[in-house]
Design a protein around this motif. Structure first.
Motif, PDB file in Angstrom:
ATOM      1  N   ILE A  13      75.583-126.511 -18.133  1.00 29.88           N
ATOM      2  CA  ILE A  13      74.073-126.410 -17.507  1.00 29.88           C
ATOM      3  C   ILE A  13      73.114-125.987 -18.814  1.00 29.88           C
ATOM      4  CG2 ILE A  13      72.630-125.122 -15.892  1.00 29.88           C
ATOM      5  CD1 ILE A  13      74.689-125.005 -14.014  1.00 29.88           C
ATOM      6  N   GLN A  14      73.375-125.087 -19.328  1.00 25.82           N
ATOM      7  CA  GLN A  14      72.341-124.622 -20.282  1.00 25.82           C
ATOM      8  C   GLN A  14      72.106-125.695 -21.417  1.00 25.82           C
ATOM      9  OE1 GLN A  14      74.497-120.824 -22.134  1.00 25.82           O
ATOM     10  NE2 GLN A  14      74.448-119.916 -20.071  1.00 25.82           N
ATOM     11  N   ASP A  15      73.168-126.290 -21.871  1.00 28.10           N
ATOM     12  CA  ASP A  15      72.920-127.181 -22.748  1.00 28.10           C
ATOM     13  C   ASP A  15      72.184-128.499 -22.427  1.00 28.10           C
ATOM     14  OD1 ASP A  15      74.351-125.775 -24.754  1.00 28.10           O
ATOM     15  OD2 ASP A  15      76.158-126.757 -24.830  1.00 28.10           O
ATOM     16  N   ASN A  16      72.163-128.759 -21.000  1.00 24.53           N
ATOM     17  CA  ASN A  16      71.148-129.698 -20.334  1.00 24.53           C
ATOM     18  C   ASN A  16      69.925-129.376 -20.312  1.00 24.53           C
ATOM     19  OD1 ASN A  16      73.309-131.586 -20.764  1.00 24.53           O
ATOM     20  ND2 ASN A  16      74.272-131.124 -18.197  1.00 24.53           N
ATOM     21  N   ALA A  34      54.816-122.502 -41.244  1.00 26.24           N
ATOM     22  CA  ALA A  34      54.630-123.241 -40.127  1.00 26.24           C
ATOM     23  C   ALA A  34      55.756-124.221 -39.845  1.00 26.24           C
ATOM     24  CB  ALA A  34      53.201-123.683 -39.756  1.00 26.24           C
ATOM     25  N   LYS A  35      55.678-125.273 -41.096  1.00 35.10           N
ATOM     26  CA  LYS A  35      56.631-126.319 -41.085  1.00 35.10           C
ATOM     27  C   LYS A  35      58.184-125.738 -40.882  1.00 35.10           C
ATOM     28  CE  LYS A  35      53.461-129.324 -43.527  1.00 35.10           C
ATOM     29  NZ  LYS A  35      53.410-129.934 -44.835  1.00 35.10           N
ATOM     30  N   LYS A  36      58.341-124.881 -41.616  1.00 33.60           N
ATOM     31  CA  LYS A  36      59.557-124.397 -41.706  1.00 33.60           C
ATOM     32  C   LYS A  36      60.241-123.826 -40.341  1.00 33.60           C
ATOM     33  CE  LYS A  36      62.574-120.671 -43.629  1.00 33.60           C
ATOM     34  NZ  LYS A  36      63.059-119.591 -44.362  1.00 33.60           N
ATOM     35  N   TRP A  37      59.090-123.311 -39.672  1.00 35.93           N
ATOM     36  CA  TRP A  37      59.525-122.745 -38.393  1.00 35.93           C
ATOM     37  C   TRP A  37      59.573-124.132 -37.338  1.00 35.93           C
ATOM     38  CZ3 TRP A  37      61.856-118.655 -36.421  1.00 35.93           C
ATOM     39  CH2 TRP A  37      61.517-117.307 -36.904  1.00 35.93           C
ATOM     40  N   LEU A  38      59.041-125.212 -37.427  1.00 32.00           N
ATOM     41  CA  LEU A  38      59.198-126.358 -36.740  1.00 32.00           C
ATOM     42  C   LEU A  38      60.303-126.800 -37.079  1.00 32.00           C
ATOM     43  CD1 LEU A  38      57.501-128.264 -34.798  1.00 32.00           C
ATOM     44  CD2 LEU A  38      56.544-129.445 -36.794  1.00 32.00           C
ATOM     45  N   ASN A  39      60.925-126.974 -38.252  1.00 28.53           N
ATOM     46  CA  ASN A  39      62.012-127.533 -38.706  1.00 28.53           C
ATOM     47  C   ASN A  39      63.481-126.706 -38.077  1.00 28.53           C
ATOM     48  OD1 ASN A  39      61.108-129.924 -39.935  1.00 28.53           O
ATOM     49  ND2 ASN A  39      61.091-128.725 -41.946  1.00 28.53           N
ATOM     50  N   ILE A  40      62.908-125.375 -38.026  1.00 26.98           N
ATOM     51  CA  ILE A  40      64.061-124.545 -37.381  1.00 26.98           C
ATOM     52  C   ILE A  40      64.169-124.923 -36.038  1.00 26.98           C
ATOM     53  CG2 ILE A  40      64.527-122.015 -36.882  1.00 26.98           C
ATOM     54  CD1 ILE A  40      63.762-121.381 -39.774  1.00 26.98           C
ATOM     55  N   TYR A  44      66.154-127.465 -31.339  1.00 27.17           N
ATOM     56  CA  TYR A  44      66.928-126.935 -30.235  1.00 27.17           C
ATOM     57  C   TYR A  44      65.888-126.872 -29.117  1.00 27.17           C
ATOM     58  CZ  TYR A  44      70.090-125.601 -33.828  1.00 27.17           C
ATOM     59  OH  TYR A  44      70.960-125.458 -34.808  1.00 27.17           O
ATOM     60  N   PHE A  45      64.539-126.981 -29.241  1.00 27.93           N
ATOM     61  CA  PHE A  45      63.747-126.849 -28.241  1.00 27.93           C
ATOM     62  C   PHE A  45      62.324-127.874 -28.570  1.00 27.93           C
ATOM     63  CE2 PHE A  45      65.486-122.503 -29.342  1.00 27.93           C
ATOM     64  CZ  PHE A  45      66.039-122.192 -28.154  1.00 27.93           C
ATOM     65  N   LEU A 105      69.027-115.912 -33.966  1.00 27.29           N
ATOM     66  CA  LEU A 105      67.823-116.206 -33.218  1.00 27.29           C
ATOM     67  C   LEU A 105      68.071-117.279 -32.041  1.00 27.29           C
ATOM     68  CD1 LEU A 105      64.639-115.658 -32.665  1.00 27.29           C
ATOM     69  CD2 LEU A 105      64.141-117.045 -34.402  1.00 27.29           C
ATOM     70  N   ILE A 106      68.326-118.422 -32.545  1.00 28.97           N
ATOM     71  CA  ILE A 106      68.774-119.559 -31.393  1.00 28.97           C
ATOM     72  C   ILE A 106      69.590-119.331 -30.566  1.00 28.97           C
ATOM     73  CG2 ILE A 106      69.433-121.948 -31.485  1.00 28.97           C
ATOM     74  CD1 ILE A 106      66.863-121.639 -33.026  1.00 28.97           C
TER      75      ILE A 106
END
Length: 160
Positions: A13-16, A34-40, A44-45, A105-106
């Motif tokens: 469920i979590q992965d979906n 900011a680009k680094k955070w976007l790529n990180i 996943y989100f 963190l993820i």
């Protein structure tokens, strides 16, 4: 797996439901980070860079005139409502993360979004870390150190 809800695997469920998380990266003149955070975060989100007052045009960013944090919070609220996100994360682009900490963190964010009793979660960095920039506020001739950058994660109900 059977159709009986009791037999549903919570990990499945979590992965979906990754799409129920909005991450807004607030940026002002820290384009590379900011680009680094976007790529990180974007694998996943649903992650967006909300850029306030940048004189450079960056195609990956949602750019606004200088609307400060208040305006960026309002734009984040609009995004959260538009796609009916259940969770919202906000990070400022001056926060730096060591590569060794990214997976942790993820995993933490994925875990938090499965919990029902999370109000507002905040990432607290090492006070001696290189991402901490301090500003001083004067009150009664005393100075107080406060952390400039932040990362919060909360149930989207907070924006209602």
């Amino acid at each position: 797996m059977q159709d009986n809800p009791v037999d549903v695997d919570i990990c499945e469920i979590q992965d979906n439901f990754i799409d129920d998380v909005l991450i807004a990266i607030f940026n002002y003149k820290h384009d590379d980070n900011a680009k680094k955070w976007l790529n990180i975060l974007s694998p996943y989100f649903d992650a967006y860079v909300l850029d306030s007052g940048n004189t450079e045009t960056v195609s990956e960013f949602m750019q606004f005139p200088n609307i400060y944090y208040g305006g960026l919070f309002n734009e984040t609220k609009k995004l959260a409502e538009k796609k009916n996100y259940k969770w919202v994360g906000i990070i400022t682009s001056d926060v730096i993360i060591d590569d060794a900490e990214i997976d942790k963190l993820i995993d933490r964010l994925k875990t938090l979004k499965t919990m029902r009793n999370v109000g507002i979660w905040s990432l607290i960095g090492d006070k001696n870390g290189h991402s901490n920039r301090y500003v001083y506020a004067q009150y009664k001739s005393e100075f107080y150190r406060t952390l400039e950058g932040f990362f919060i994660f909360t149930n989207a109900i907070v924006f209602n």
